[in-house]
Design an enzyme around this catalytic site. Structure first.
Site, PDB file in Angstrom:
ATOM      1  CG  HIS A  17      -1.010 -13.432 -18.499  1.00 17.88           C
ATOM      2  ND1 HIS A  17      -2.278 -13.803 -18.194  1.00 17.88           N
ATOM      3  CD2 HIS A  17      -0.253 -13.792 -17.447  1.00 17.88           C
ATOM      4  CE1 HIS A  17      -2.290 -14.380 -17.007  1.00 17.88           C
ATOM      5  NE2 HIS A  17      -1.079 -14.381 -16.530  1.00 17.88           N
ATOM      6  NE  ARG A  38     -11.387 -26.877 -24.393  1.00 20.26           N
ATOM      7  CZ  ARG A  38     -10.899 -25.765 -24.910  1.00 20.26           C
ATOM      8  NH1 ARG A  38     -10.099 -25.823 -25.950  1.00 20.26           N
ATOM      9  NH2 ARG A  38     -11.209 -24.592 -24.395  1.00 20.26           N
ATOM     10  CG  ASN A  40     -22.795 -18.758 -24.645  1.00 23.33           C
ATOM     11  OD1 ASN A  40     -22.048 -18.487 -25.595  1.00 23.33           O
ATOM     12  ND2 ASN A  40     -22.935 -17.971 -23.596  1.00 23.33           N
TER      13      ASN A  40
END
Ligand SMILES: [Fe+2]
Length: 613
Positions: A12, A452, A554
């Site tokens: 990956h 999150r 950010n």
């Protein structure tokens, strides 16, 4: 001028890196070009980009270096599947054709991919040696202890070693199937997230939970010795021969099947996340202490997927024995392409190494960039309304005004970052002081779970005023989590949160910069400097002069499940498909309020094209 192409592929995060005379000229992940997250195919687009950046063709390459040894990996696979037979039979049938047709014949595959133009050597390196090289060679240290923590390579899953000058040597290893990365991935799977992708969510979820399962993990799943070495009871896992990560015995131990990815997150998943996180941190700390005991170095460098666990990294920095820590920003397999190329340069070609005072990654801004003319041609073709702001001071002033009015701004500048974090080249920015920024950014911009957390980009010289990062430490690649200082926290916020469960804690304002303060009063910090970050530094500095706040929120420029944007076109699509208020592409400003309404179908197609990870 010897030219080396480094590659990682077929597992990956495929990537390509180009070295010329030992200098990193270009580095990029394939996913950014193909728009398929963690793309594992041969990185043909990334290779083409690297060659273009250097003005070369494949015929100009002296060496091509690959980040692992396929034959060793194949023998590990066969041995593991044979030991797990007969239950591994279906995995065996699925894996074998790919190995026999291509993975065991990589020089032939590479020849084909490079159009038969490459006449030089192919060099294969150990997977963990490539990670170790990517950690040490670009670091600012003349000598350092090396720690790699990963899922699996050939056989190693964890290695310790030492680097000095242009040499690295790995002296200790823990071997498959005992793997800290796979333990973490097992819990990623069990809590209903995507393996090799959702590990970040588990880390972000952990502060909402209590580690009430940690004792169970230590007692049954992983036995950790004082020197950091560990053994995992394979009866609880299924990754050796099966198609899942965890076994029925694992499910019985934790009281139920894995969470359905579509179902609601409960306190139980938060407690599971907190539990595996705390065990992971314990192992990371012990490994770091052991690396110090063996090498007696003051410096530590790290890479491998687990080195992206920035909470663990923060603990190593604050509680560990090292004075200085440097972590490779592309710590996962993409960075293996860099490590392989640098091994070819320093070990195979025996070239000397002079460490750079900062490091040799130049802020990790190693990908493609786009000029104003190209950007404006794209915007015109797309019938977008834009303002050319060729005076930087005026441009920054307008962006600061927008941010201070609680607007969310897409920020696209210079060369794209190498590695999974956006560092101010392909970022979405907001005002960290606003109590609504976190919710707005998660739900209306990223279309992802509201739990999150977001990270601050803070002016390096002001970092210590807000965060307890160890004295003098730097976190240029957003890989270290540190506590928000006590005097920046709001009185009573801890007490108010202790009465609440799970996500409800989010509703309690926690500090003067709530959007970047997690519910455990931690923050994942990027320190921003004028040398490494240029215009991004100047933007935050201007915001500081106007607001008194030396940081911005950010987050990566993408929606959930989407690779970070690469081109102006990618950025425009994301801007139009979300509730982002403004977009800055180099010296060009776009306001959402001035854009023609996008077709509903286009927006729906865009959102649907990426799966939740
Ligand atoms: Fe790896």
């Amino acid at each position: 001028m010897p030219t080396i192409l480094g590659l990682s592929a077929f597992y990956h995060d495929s990537a390509a890196v180009l070295l010329q005379d030992g200098r990193i000229v270009a580095a990029a992940q394939e996913e950014r070009f193909t728009r398929k997250k963690h793309d594992h195919h041969f990185p043909e687009h990334a290779v083409a980009y690297c060659l273009k950046e250097a003005g070369l063709t494949a015929a100009d390459l002296d060496h091509v270096a690959f980040y692992d040894r396929p034959r060793a990996k194949f023998s590990r696979l066969v041995e593991t599947l044979t030991a797990a037979a007969p239950s591994s039979f279906s995995t065996y049938l699925k894996a074998m054709p790919l190995w026999l047709q291509s993975k065991l014949h990589l020089p032939r595959e590479f020849d084909r991919a490079l159009g038969g133009a490459h006449r030089g050597r192919y060099i294969f390196t150990d997977h963990h040696e490539a990670h170790a090289a990517s950690a040490f060679f670009p670091s600012p240290f003349e000598e350092a202890a090396i720690l790699t923590l990963d899922g699996a390579g050939e056989w190693s899953t964890t290695t310790l070693g030492h680097g000095r000058g242009n040499r690295i040597s790995l002296t200790h290893e823990i071997r498959f199937p005992h793997s800290l990365g796979l333990l973490y991935s097992a819990f990623t799977y069990y809590t209903g997230f995507r393996v090799n992708s959702g590990e970040y969510k588990v880390m972000g979820l952990a502060p909402y939970g209590e580690p009430r399962f940690a004792a169970l993990i230590r007692e049954h799943l992983i036995h950790v010795r004082d020197d950091g070495s560990f053994w995992m009871d394979q009866d609880y896992f299924d990754y050796c021969g099966g198609v899942t990560m965890t076994s029925e015995k694992f499910h019985r131990l934790f009281g139920g099947p894995p969470r359905d990815p579509e179902s609601l997150l409960t306190q139980r998943e938060m407690d599971l996340a907190a539990s595996v996180q705390v065990v992971c941190e314990e192992v990371m700390l012990k490994c770091a202490r052991q690396a110090h005991a063996i090498t007696r170095s003051r410096n530590l460098v790290m890479a491998g997927g687990v080195a992206l666990n920035c909470v663990g990294n923060g603990r190593i920095l604050r509680e560990g024995p090292f004075e200085h820590i440097w972590i490779q920003p592309a710590a996962g397999d993409a960075g293996g392409a860099l490590g392989a190329a640098q091994l070819a340069w320093h070990h195979v070609l025996r070239q000397p190494r002079t460490p750079d005072a900062g490091d040799s990654l130049r802020g990790s801004y190693l990908g493609p960039s786009f000029g104003n003319a190209e950007i404006r041609t794209t915007l015109t073709a797309r019938k977008a309304v834009f303002h050319a702001e060729d005076d930087e001071s005026r441009l920054l002033e307008r962006v600061v005004e927008l941010l201070m009015a609680e607007k969310v701004v897409g920020w696209f500048q210079g060369r794209m970052e190498f590695g999974p974090r956006a560092l101010g080249a392909r970022s979405i920015l907001g005002d960290p002081r606003s109590p609504k920024t976190q919710q707005v950014m998660n739900v209306k911009i990223k279309f992802r779970e509201s739990f999150r957390p977001f990270a601050p980009s803070v002016l390096r010289e002001h970092c210590h005023e807000f965060f307890d990062l160890a004295h003098g430490a730097d976190s240029p690649y957003m890989l270290i989590v540190a506590p928000v200082r006590e005097d920046r926290r709001l009185p009573d916020s801890a007490a108010r949160m202790s009465d609440l469960q799970g996500i409800d804690k989010l509703n309690v304002p926690r500090s003067t910069v709530p959007a970047v303060t997690h519910v455990d009063f931690s923050a994942r910090i990027q320190t921003v400097s004028p040398e490494a970050n240029g215009r991004y530094y100047r933007l935050i500095k201007r915001f500081y002069e106007r607001s008194g706040c030396p940081m911005l929120v950010n987050t990566s420029f993408n929606i959930r499940g989407e690779p970070i944007v690469c081109t102006p076109d990618d950025a425009l699509r994301c801007f139009l498909g979300t509730d982002m208020d403004a977009l800055v592409l180099e010296d060009t400003l776009l306001l959402k309020s001035e854009q023609p309404e996008p077709r509903g179908q286009d927006v729906a197609d865009y959102k649907r094209s990426f799966v939740l990870d």
